[in-house]
Design a protein around this motif. Sequence first.
Motif, PDB file in Angstrom:
ATOM      1  N   MET A   1     -17.271 -16.744   9.320  1.00 48.96           N
ATOM      2  CA  MET A   1     -18.389 -15.877   9.691  1.00 48.96           C
ATOM      3  C   MET A   1     -18.044 -14.923  10.820  1.00 48.96           C
ATOM      4  N   THR A   2     -17.178 -15.350  11.745  1.00 47.50           N
ATOM      5  CA  THR A   2     -16.914 -14.551  12.946  1.00 47.50           C
ATOM      6  C   THR A   2     -15.407 -14.448  13.207  1.00 47.50           C
ATOM      7  N   PRO A   3     -14.675 -13.761  12.351  1.00 45.51           N
ATOM      8  CA  PRO A   3     -13.213 -13.689  12.505  1.00 45.51           C
ATOM      9  C   PRO A   3     -12.746 -12.915  13.729  1.00 45.51           C
ATOM     10  N   SER A   4     -13.640 -12.169  14.397  1.00 42.91           N
ATOM     11  CA  SER A   4     -13.232 -11.382  15.564  1.00 42.91           C
ATOM     12  C   SER A   4     -13.079 -12.215  16.831  1.00 42.91           C
ATOM     13  N   HIS A   5     -13.579 -13.456  16.819  1.00 41.27           N
ATOM     14  CA  HIS A   5     -13.458 -14.306  18.005  1.00 41.27           C
ATOM     15  C   HIS A   5     -12.042 -14.860  18.145  1.00 41.27           C
ATOM     16  N   ALA A   6     -11.688 -15.258  19.378  1.00 42.21           N
ATOM     17  CA  ALA A   6     -10.367 -15.819  19.640  1.00 42.21           C
ATOM     18  C   ALA A   6     -10.206 -17.158  18.927  1.00 42.21           C
ATOM     19  N   THR A   7      -8.992 -17.455  18.483  1.00 45.00           N
ATOM     20  CA  THR A   7      -8.716 -18.742  17.855  1.00 45.00           C
ATOM     21  C   THR A   7      -8.907 -19.850  18.879  1.00 45.00           C
ATOM     22  N   PRO A   8      -9.745 -20.854  18.586  1.00 46.00           N
ATOM     23  CA  PRO A   8     -10.001 -21.912  19.573  1.00 46.00           C
ATOM     24  C   PRO A   8      -8.740 -22.699  19.927  1.00 46.00           C
ATOM     25  N   GLU A   9      -8.684 -23.174  21.174  1.00 52.13           N
ATOM     26  CA  GLU A   9      -7.585 -24.034  21.597  1.00 52.13           C
ATOM     27  C   GLU A   9      -7.657 -25.361  20.836  1.00 52.13           C
ATOM     28  N   ALA A  10      -6.529 -26.055  20.793  1.00 54.09           N
ATOM     29  CA  ALA A  10      -6.472 -27.344  20.116  1.00 54.09           C
ATOM     30  C   ALA A  10      -7.452 -28.326  20.753  1.00 54.09           C
ATOM     31  N   GLY A  11      -8.166 -29.061  19.929  1.00 57.14           N
ATOM     32  CA  GLY A  11      -9.113 -30.050  20.413  1.00 57.14           C
ATOM     33  C   GLY A  11     -10.527 -29.544  20.532  1.00 57.14           C
ATOM     34  N   VAL A  12     -10.723 -28.215  20.405  1.00 57.21           N
ATOM     35  CA  VAL A  12     -12.071 -27.647  20.437  1.00 57.21           C
ATOM     36  C   VAL A  12     -12.710 -27.827  19.060  1.00 57.21           C
ATOM     37  N   LYS A  13     -13.974 -28.233  19.051  1.00 57.16           N
ATOM     38  CA  LYS A  13     -14.694 -28.452  17.802  1.00 57.16           C
ATOM     39  C   LYS A  13     -15.468 -27.193  17.416  1.00 57.16           C
ATOM     40  N   LEU A  14     -15.753 -27.062  16.134  1.00 56.40           N
ATOM     41  CA  LEU A  14     -16.438 -25.880  15.636  1.00 56.40           C
ATOM     42  C   LEU A  14     -17.863 -26.201  15.215  1.00 56.40           C
TER      43      LEU A  14
END
Length: 409
Positions: A260-273
């Motif tokens: 839905m939001t490909p413009s956001h930064a790729t989350p760091e490892a361990g971050v939940k979506l």
Amino acid sequence: MKRYLYSIISISFILIIPSCLENIRSDEFSEAELSGTVIVSVKMPEGYDYPVKGLKVILYDNTAGLQFKGITDEQGVAEIRVAPGYYIASTETSFRDSGGILYLFNGMSEKIDAISQSNSVEIELTASKSSQIVFKELYFGGCFNEETGKSYTTDKYIILYNNSDQDAYLDSLCLGVVYPFNAPTNGRLSDWVKPGTSELRDSIPAASMVWMFPGTGKDNILEPGREVVLALNAIDHSASVQTSVNLGRPGYWAIYDPIMTPSHATPEAGVKLLEGIWKIGSAKAFVISNFSPGFFIFTLGGKSIEQYILDNYALNPNSSNINSSALLVDKNLILDAVECLRNPTDTKRFMPEIDNGFAMISGSGQGQSIIRKVDNEETEKTGGRIVYMDTNNSSNDFEVIPHPTLYNQ
């Protein structure tokens, strides 16, 4: 399989709150100039037999910046002398029943004409309960990047907190921002008012996208006194901007997803979506105002995602732009909400039973954050667990701090 439902129909140093605003411009008027009288009668809702004596009633003209106050008598009546203007009356109170449940009562009138005549108005309070999960902190204005000399505003975050003494579950809890993204100015109203009136509807319009915690019911527990961080870009912003924060820690949640939001930064490892469950238009990023956002958390009332969206998607009644359509959320499904304004003369978007006040930072790029105040009396009773104020009035419940709590952590 993850559930994504797109409705692309092609189908935001000093927090100014009313306690600080009570004398704005009112001290410029002499007794002779206080030519009007407004009589406000406060009534409890049907089924609630609590006293209405001693309630503080605020009268404010949000176009001229005038504000006056009065106190109700035994019958719930306050007689307030005012300067000429058009006013809104507002009041709130709370009571705890014998079972320990905190009931919150809020009320607000329609516009009162005190230009050419004295007037009277009745406020019938609405009742709600204190929520188990509340907004603890809202950081949306960003900080100042000394290297570029500009504001840095991609590091927004929200903290939710379990304000109760029992376990809470985040599963299926939804997050939205109110439409419009910025509070209306210059006396303009929200588009979403009852036809022919200035009264807000009983449903809150969620703008652009809605997000949900995944889980089947008890997968994501939030214990009493614990918090959870939701980030708009879940990376370590402090690595590139010294005055910013690290939002890339394991256990944090990202308010976006790759689809839905490909413009956001790729989350760091361990971050939940979080799961995106509704979207309107073709935007590639979830937007939160830098100046005056309105946040709310809610449930779907037992409906499936698909059925809820089918039942509650609505076109903007005053715009042909499909991107200004909204998902309407019934006020009874909202657990907590915070109205943020850029100026006390802005027009509110939440009805009084949702948020009877507002919170406000100095402006974008100031590094300030809005945080809920500690209820010291209730905290003392717990033996250590912090209890935060929750009166459904952000003017009372929140204060500004010069740096977000995650700064330098």
